[in-house]
Design an enzyme around this catalytic site. Sequence first.
Site, PDB file in Angstrom:
ATOM      1  N   LYS A  78       0.838  -1.201   0.000  1.00  0.00           N
ATOM      2  CA  LYS A  78       0.000   0.000   0.000  1.00  0.00           C
ATOM      3  C   LYS A  78       0.874   1.252   0.000  1.00  0.00           C
ATOM      4  CE  LYS A  78      -3.890   2.076   2.557  1.00  0.00           C
ATOM      5  NZ  LYS A  78      -4.825   1.934   3.695  1.00  0.00           N
ATOM      6  N   SER A 158      -9.867   2.420   2.818  1.00  0.00           N
ATOM      7  CA  SER A 158      -8.914   3.095   1.948  1.00  0.00           C
ATOM      8  C   SER A 158      -7.972   2.145   1.202  1.00  0.00           C
ATOM      9  CB  SER A 158      -8.059   4.065   2.783  1.00  0.00           C
ATOM     10  OG  SER A 158      -7.251   3.354   3.718  1.00  0.00           O
ATOM     11  N   SER A 182     -10.469   0.089   7.127  1.00  0.00           N
ATOM     12  CA  SER A 182      -9.868   0.181   5.793  1.00  0.00           C
ATOM     13  C   SER A 182      -9.155  -1.071   5.306  1.00  0.00           C
ATOM     14  CB  SER A 182      -8.907   1.370   5.735  1.00  0.00           C
ATOM     15  OG  SER A 182      -9.620   2.575   5.770  1.00  0.00           O
TER      16      SER A 182
END
Length: 495
Positions: A78, A158, A182
């Site tokens: 990420k 997210s 998330s």
Amino acid sequence: MTDLNRMTIAEARDALRKGDVTSLELTEACLAAVDGAGALNAFVHHTPEVARAQAAAADARIAKGDAPAMCGIPLGIKDLFCTKGVPSQAASRILQGFKPEYESTVTQNLFDAGAVMLGKLNMDEFAMGSSNETSCYGNAVNPWRRGNDETALTPGGSSGGSASAVAADLCLGATGTDTGGSIRQPAAFTGITGIKPTYGRCSRWGIVAFASSLDQAGPMTKTVRDSAIMLGAMCGHDPKDSTSADLPVPDFEALLTGDIRGKVIGIPREYRMEGMPAEIEKLWSDGADMLRAAGAEIRDISLPHTKYALPAYYVIAPAEASSNLARYDGVRYGHRAKLAQGDGITEMYEKTRAEGFGHEVQRRVMVGTYVLSAGFYDAYYNRARRVRALIKRDFDEAFAAGVDAILTPATPSAAFGLGEMTDADPVQMYLNDVFTVTVNLAGLPGVTVPTGLDGKGLPLGLQLIGRPWEEGDLLNTAYALEQAAGFVAKPAKWW
């Protein structure tokens, strides 16, 4: 061997040890899948040279016979994790061009274990969002479709890029972060497994901060076993992070027996929200039946302060965000606005932040600054902190009464279309976190497991919440649920 990128971490680990496949072959298969999946916009910074070098080193290590479980496994990282010499932007224009000279502790732990980095993954800007629509890279796209409908769907947020990449078999696993859901919400939207460990289990050092008392890193994988393997490599005490727990890391995989006889699973009545879709209600009921059939006791419980969780979260998280994001001012790194003659430091701050931050980040910074201001600190922030303590107490009392884990829905719906919430009140988007934020507020571990499909063929997940520091026991319960549900559906390839 074909479709090497479709393997699970456990399958790849075993094949690597047997010599049936090399890490370089696995890595090339994943790199080819990434190159062919531009329509998903999951990978935003590609690192094929790094991946091939790490894969070659992993193969040499495996040949010597001293390789950990994650050695040779291709992963996506990420964009919130700082990776040395590789762009780390947190999906924000304000960090454009930033290449850290250091490595986050979590990625360093993974690389020390021999894992391979394919590249950096899309996400909501500064991890603020539930649909991956606030990214400076554009939307990440869910590989699933609603039947024959070609509407592009959100992969959740997210950690939307992470979820999309794992679900589409672009990588064998991915790192995510979870501030209010998330990891767990996008995992549910894409039919994969995601675990948020206990706050402090994974170091936050080198991860771009959103809300420091809530953020926690975790793995996003194809199966519960894979999550157990990857989590074991990610976590551990870190003296550079004052909130990192100095506790031994169990062998999470070894704890996956599937035996949950005698375990008590709580069903919180407050999670039965008004207007909950019948499909979610049925999924929840079916999940409880599966665990009961596996030998667990199902017990109705009460978590009375749940109804205050979202308001408390959306005071605390923006407050911490406004403090954390104050460092982005155009002075030392990242984007700096062009100044007109006569502009001073104040104009530089204003223009840089106006150009660098997206609307959702600006909204949360403004809310956070407001609730921390002198006239409203006690009315909002301190009150939210007190509510947070009550929410944690609810969980403590449930666990003290003998509950081993708590079963809830993961999301209030299946994945929705990108753009479908554009004109909605921001609070409507925040409601996507209704089942997940309590876990962050209480600092508990939570895992999402895919357990069914909705009427349009989209994946739905259930969430299990565990006792603090007992991720192994939680993962074992999740493993039992996974075995009972037998979820094997995959998205039909259209990209």
